[in-house]
Design a protein around this motif. Structure first.
Motif, mmCIF file in Angstrom:
data_model
loop_
_atom_site.group_PDB
_atom_site.id
_atom_site.type_symbol
_atom_site.label_atom_id
_atom_site.label_comp_id
_atom_site.label_asym_id
_atom_site.label_seq_id
_atom_site.Cartn_x
_atom_site.Cartn_y
_atom_site.Cartn_z
ATOM 1 N N LYS A 11 -29.394 39.371 87.495
ATOM 2 C CA LYS A 11 -29.965 39.512 86.154
ATOM 3 C C LYS A 11 -30.357 38.151 85.575
ATOM 4 N N GLU A 12 -29.483 37.145 85.746
ATOM 5 C CA GLU A 12 -29.781 35.818 85.205
ATOM 6 C C GLU A 12 -31.029 35.229 85.856
ATOM 7 N N PHE A 13 -31.139 35.403 87.180
ATOM 8 C CA PHE A 13 -32.313 34.863 87.865
ATOM 9 C C PHE A 13 -33.583 35.566 87.411
ATOM 10 N N LEU A 14 -33.493 36.884 87.231
ATOM 11 C CA LEU A 14 -34.677 37.620 86.772
ATOM 12 C C LEU A 14 -35.102 37.132 85.392
ATOM 13 N N GLU A 15 -34.119 36.944 84.504
ATOM 14 C CA GLU A 15 -34.449 36.476 83.158
ATOM 15 C C GLU A 15 -35.081 35.089 83.208
ATOM 16 N N LEU A 16 -34.530 34.236 84.077
ATOM 17 C CA LEU A 16 -35.047 32.875 84.206
ATOM 18 C C LEU A 16 -36.472 32.898 84.750
ATOM 19 N N LYS A 17 -36.696 33.811 85.700
ATOM 20 C CA LYS A 17 -38.015 33.914 86.327
ATOM 21 C C LYS A 17 -39.058 34.359 85.298
ATOM 22 N N ARG A 18 -38.654 35.277 84.414
ATOM 23 C CA ARG A 18 -39.614 35.823 83.441
ATOM 24 C C ARG A 18 -39.853 34.862 82.290
ATOM 25 N N ASP A 19 -38.922 33.944 82.087
ATOM 26 C CA ASP A 19 -39.014 33.043 80.950
ATOM 27 C C ASP A 19 -39.937 31.880 81.313
ATOM 28 N N LYS A 20 -41.199 31.999 80.869
ATOM 29 C CA LYS A 20 -42.179 30.979 81.258
ATOM 30 C C LYS A 20 -41.821 29.621 80.678
ATOM 31 N N TRP A 21 -41.220 29.631 79.507
ATOM 32 C CA TRP A 21 -40.849 28.371 78.876
ATOM 33 C C TRP A 21 -39.767 27.644 79.654
ATOM 34 N N ALA A 22 -38.922 28.417 80.334
ATOM 35 C CA ALA A 22 -37.787 27.802 81.007
ATOM 36 C C ALA A 22 -38.256 26.761 82.013
ATOM 37 N N ARG A 23 -39.301 27.126 82.786
ATOM 38 C CA ARG A 23 -39.775 26.173 83.785
ATOM 39 C C ARG A 23 -40.268 24.887 83.123
ATOM 40 N N PHE A 24 -40.982 25.052 82.023
ATOM 41 C CA PHE A 24 -41.468 23.885 81.294
ATOM 42 C C PHE A 24 -40.287 23.044 80.813
ATOM 43 N N ARG A 25 -39.309 23.747 80.197
ATOM 44 C CA ARG A 25 -38.156 23.032 79.632
ATOM 45 C C ARG A 25 -37.367 22.290 80.696
ATOM 46 N N LEU A 26 -37.366 22.831 81.917
ATOM 47 C CA LEU A 26 -36.548 22.226 82.962
ATOM 48 C C LEU A 26 -37.235 21.036 83.599
ATOM 49 N N ILE A 27 -38.564 21.020 83.595
ATOM 50 C CA ILE A 27 -39.258 19.990 84.357
ATOM 51 C C ILE A 27 -39.891 18.917 83.475
ATOM 52 N N VAL A 28 -40.665 19.321 82.480
ATOM 53 C CA VAL A 28 -41.441 18.327 81.734
ATOM 54 C C VAL A 28 -40.575 17.318 80.969
ATOM 55 N N PRO A 29 -39.615 17.771 80.150
ATOM 56 C CA PRO A 29 -38.815 16.772 79.427
ATOM 57 C C PRO A 29 -38.067 15.837 80.382
ATOM 58 N N THR A 30 -37.644 16.374 81.525
ATOM 59 C CA THR A 30 -36.943 15.534 82.491
ATOM 60 C C THR A 30 -37.843 14.399 82.966
ATOM 61 N N LEU A 31 -39.072 14.765 83.344
ATOM 62 C CA LEU A 31 -39.982 13.738 83.850
ATOM 63 C C LEU A 31 -40.321 12.729 82.753
ATOM 64 N N VAL A 32 -40.585 13.229 81.544
ATOM 65 C CA VAL A 32 -40.943 12.321 80.449
ATOM 66 C C VAL A 32 -39.799 11.349 80.180
ATOM 67 N N GLN A 33 -38.583 11.875 80.148
ATOM 68 C CA GLN A 33 -37.448 10.990 79.865
ATOM 69 C C GLN A 33 -37.236 9.980 80.984
ATOM 70 N N MET A 34 -37.471 10.419 82.221
ATOM 71 C CA MET A 34 -37.320 9.474 83.334
ATOM 72 C C MET A 34 -38.300 8.334 83.197
ATOM 73 N N LEU A 35 -39.559 8.671 82.859
ATOM 74 C CA LEU A 35 -40.566 7.622 82.724
ATOM 75 C C LEU A 35 -40.195 6.696 81.570
ATOM 76 N N LEU A 36 -39.728 7.286 80.476
ATOM 77 C CA LEU A 36 -39.353 6.464 79.318
ATOM 78 C C LEU A 36 -38.234 5.501 79.685
ATOM 79 N N PHE A 37 -37.181 6.052 80.275
ATOM 80 C CA PHE A 37 -36.057 5.191 80.618
ATOM 81 C C PHE A 37 -36.452 4.175 81.682
#
Lengths: 377, 313
Positions: A11-37
């Motif tokens: 169930k958790e994986f299905l919810e994560l898969k359907r949550d389009k924002w989740a992928r964005f939240r997991l990847i983009v801020p991480t990359l931006v913060q890495m570049l900043l730091f």
């Protein structure tokens, strides 16, 4: 025994898969913060804006000032004519450092006496001020030594009456150029993963409470351990993905060397992820609304960073705060990360922090399982 | 297990929240295979009672025995046999209809074949078989409730607890819903339902009228109607409010209820009251088309019984 973990995981994986924002939240801020730091976070000090007031107008004073301008650490932005102009430059933040050479500077030197160089620094940024002062000291000392040997040569007419000096043979191990990025980027694996994982899990149960699905789960025969462990597995997998992403960017983009055993890093990451997950789940069992979970995160995460050794040395902290760092999983993970990335040490050296994280994860997970009651009260 | 013994037996249940008693010394029994309705205004303690029966809210005092299991001391054992559907069934909106059903089936460890057979039957009965791959979040309110019922029924409960299942549901879906409930009763499932719709209350085998955490009356709908003091008169009029104004306070009139096409009046004696009320309305110049004795609905009974309680308190 634990058959009901599986439906929760699916169930958790299905919810994560359907949550389009989740992928964005997991990847983009991480990359931006890495570049900043990676690019912006540095303790090194270059191009310090500097104002100069030369009241001596001698060859010696000009020689000293030229040593500052030719160095690259200091940019002379103002040549002042009076003390008042110096005050103004510092007040307006036009200059962070001001050098004042008073009249009589050269005369004292020629007599072989100590001559003062007045240095004013803007102490509002104490860190930059401290480092800049260090550079000023080095430059002034270099000037003094050269002048002294020149003087000795002129007075005694001989070369060779050299002064005794201790020369430093600097040899920093593991990071020969003392590159700040090599210090920060591996540390990001810990800090960014902590933020992402605690955030994901802190909302994991609260969200179900608000959606009403938790009531449904409570009226089912599921065991608290099945529910909590079922919630853990998907976020653990997501966390490993995050770690892999940050490690890859660190090594491939920022060229941070990795000299240790990847399996030791994997083990450390797994234990750290379990501790972070358990922390998030504990927050989730304690909070009734997402708003509360958000505030709790906000309140907890900063102390975790500060008391981890990510940016500030633990050895400089007051004793009480040093003790607090012992319950912080990030502290141990940073030791494992830096140990594997730069030092290349193995289990023989790193077992204590690994064991500490395992203990923290066990205590926190057990607590959240015990805290989770199948009751609406 | 004795088939004649009640399947649910609640004794002297009390639950306080802060200073107020949500449920105050409630006792009732539910017989095996009946549809038992808990009826009452908002705040009467219906939801609190349901939650205590479902084993997710421990009562302060009192006992609950469900099919021989003491739910207060062993709530987890009761959960195997009970299915509880709260007012808002917790569906995962990002999961499809099928995925929701599967999740709840797995929680009760229902075998895949049994699950599929039941899901198909329940979804067909509720007219939802063509929406099985639709996300739950995109269903209408009525369909969500029917999916909730399907999820609640995907394991075979002995007792089904339904807390206002049809609130906010369209009439067609409500009819589907009740058809499913009757089907379940035939299979031997005992159903406890709370409702604020009094027309639905008439569909129950027995009813408990709940007020301020206490049961006022508990009986079959027919017996409850007979308990109503006096008789019911139906006055048909386009000006219901004026009718009410003209007859309130008349001798022998105890209750006036506004309805769509006039008013319902509870009176002591219909024979003397019909002409008297007719005269009163004519004197007041209020238009009306007829005054006849009527069959009280459960709503009339309920309002009348509640009013009497208010007077005696």
């Amino acid at each position: 025994m634990f058959a009901r973990i599986i439906p929760i995981v699916i169930k958790e994986f299905l919810e994560l898969k359907r949550d389009k924002w989740a992928r964005f939240r997991l990847i983009v801020p991480t990359l931006v913060q890495m570049l900043l730091f990676g690019y912006a976070a540095t303790y090194e000090v270059y191009h310090v804006s500097t104002a100069v007031l030369d009241l001596d107008h001698s060859q010696e004073s000009r020689e000293l000032i030229s040593r500052f301008t030719s160095n690259g650490r200091f940019d002379v932005v103002k040549v002042a004519q009076s003390q008042r102009e110096i005050t103004e430059a510092i007040d307006r933040s036009d200059a962070a450092v001001a050098l004042v050479i008073h009249a009589g500077f050269a005369e004292l030197l020629r007599k072989g006496q100590n001559a003062p160089l007045q240095v004013i620094v803007d102490g509002t940024n104490s860190n930059t001020a401290l480092i800049a002062l260090g550079y000023v000291g080095t430059i002034a000392q270099g000037f003094a030594q050269d002048y002294a040997s020149d003087l000795a040569e002129r007075v005694q007419g001989v070369r060779g009456m050299k002064q005794i000096q201790v020369t430093l043979e600097q040899r920093p191990w593991f990071n020969e150029d003392l590159n700040g990025r090599w210090f920060f980027v591996p540390g990001l694996i810990g800090t960014l993963t902590l933020v992402i994982i605690v955030n994901l899990t802190a909302f994991a149960i609260v969200r179900e409470r608000e959606a009403g699905t938790l009531e449904q789960i409570m009226v089912s025969p599921i065991r608290p351990a099945e529910f909590i462990l079922g919630k853990t597995v998907p976020f653990f997998v997501v966390g490993l993905g995050e770690v892999a992403l940050i490690v890859a960017v660190g090594i491939l983009w920022f060229q941070v060397p990795f000299v240790g055993n990847p399996l030791v890093l994997l083990l450390g990451s797994a234990l750290f992820l379990l501790s972070s997950l358990a922390l998030g789940l504990l927050i989730s069992t304690l909070c009734l609304t997402q708003q509360q979970a958000f505030s709790m995160n906000f309140f907890l995460l900063n102390p975790f960073f500060i008391l981890s050794g990510f940016a500030y040395p633990i050895s400089s902290m007051p004793q009480l705060l040093q003790w607090l760092t012992y319950v912080n999983p990030l502290r141990y993970y940073l030791v494992v990360i830096r140990g594997t990335f730069l030092k290349g040490v193995g289990l023989g050296v790193l077992w204590p922090p690994l064991a500490a994280m395992a203990a923290i994860a066990t205590v926190l997970l057990t607590t959240s399982i015990l805290r989770f009651r199948k009751s609406l009260e | 297990m004795n088939a004649a013994a009640p399947i649910v037996s609640a004794k002297a249940l009390t639950k306080r929240f802060a200073e107020t008693a949500a449920v105050d010394g409630l006792s009732f029994t539910v017989n095996r295979g009946e549809i038992f309705g808990l009826v009452g205004p908002d705040g009467a303690g219906k939801t609190t009672t349901m939650r205590m029966l479902a084993g997710v809210l421990p009562p302060d005092t009192g006992s609950i025995v469900v099919d021989g299991i003491d739910v207060v001391s062993k709530p987890e054992e009761g959960k195997q046999h009970i299915s509880y559907m709260p007012q808002r069934f917790g569906l995962y909106e990002d999961l499809t209809v099928d995925e929701n059903i599967r999740f709840y089936a797995d929680l009760f460890e229902v075998a895949a074949g049994v699950r599929e057979e039941r899901a198909q039957r329940l979804l067909t009965a509720s007219g939802m078989s063509q929406f099985r791959s639709r996300l739950a979040g995109q269903l209408s309110g009525g369909m969500k409730q029917k999916l909730g019922l399907t999820c609640a029924l995907v394991h075979t409960p002995k007792i089904l607890l339904l807390d206002e299942p049809t609130t906010g549901v369209d009439p067609v879906s409500r009819r589907d819903f009740w058809r499913i409930l009757y089907g379940l009763r035939e299979q031997g499932v005992t159903i406890l339902i709370t409702t604020a719709y009094l027309d639905e209350a008439e569909r129950c085998n027995r009813l408990a009228l709940l007020h301020a955490g206490r049961i006022l009356y508990c009986d079959t709908p027919v017996a409850l109607k007979q308990r109503m003091p006096g008789a019911l008169l139906v006055i048909s009029s386009p000006a219901g409010r004026k009718v009410r104004a003209a007859i309130v306070g008349q001798a022998g009139v105890s209750n006036v209820i506004l309805v769509g096409d006039g008013v319902h009046v509870v009176v002591d004696d219909p024979h003397t009251c019909i002409p008297e009320l007719g005269d009163a309305l004519q004197r007041a110049g209020v238009p009306f088309t007829g005054i006849v004795a009527g069959e009280p609905s459960i709503e009339d009974v309920f309002v009348s019984l509640l009013e009497n309680t208010g007077k005696t308190q």
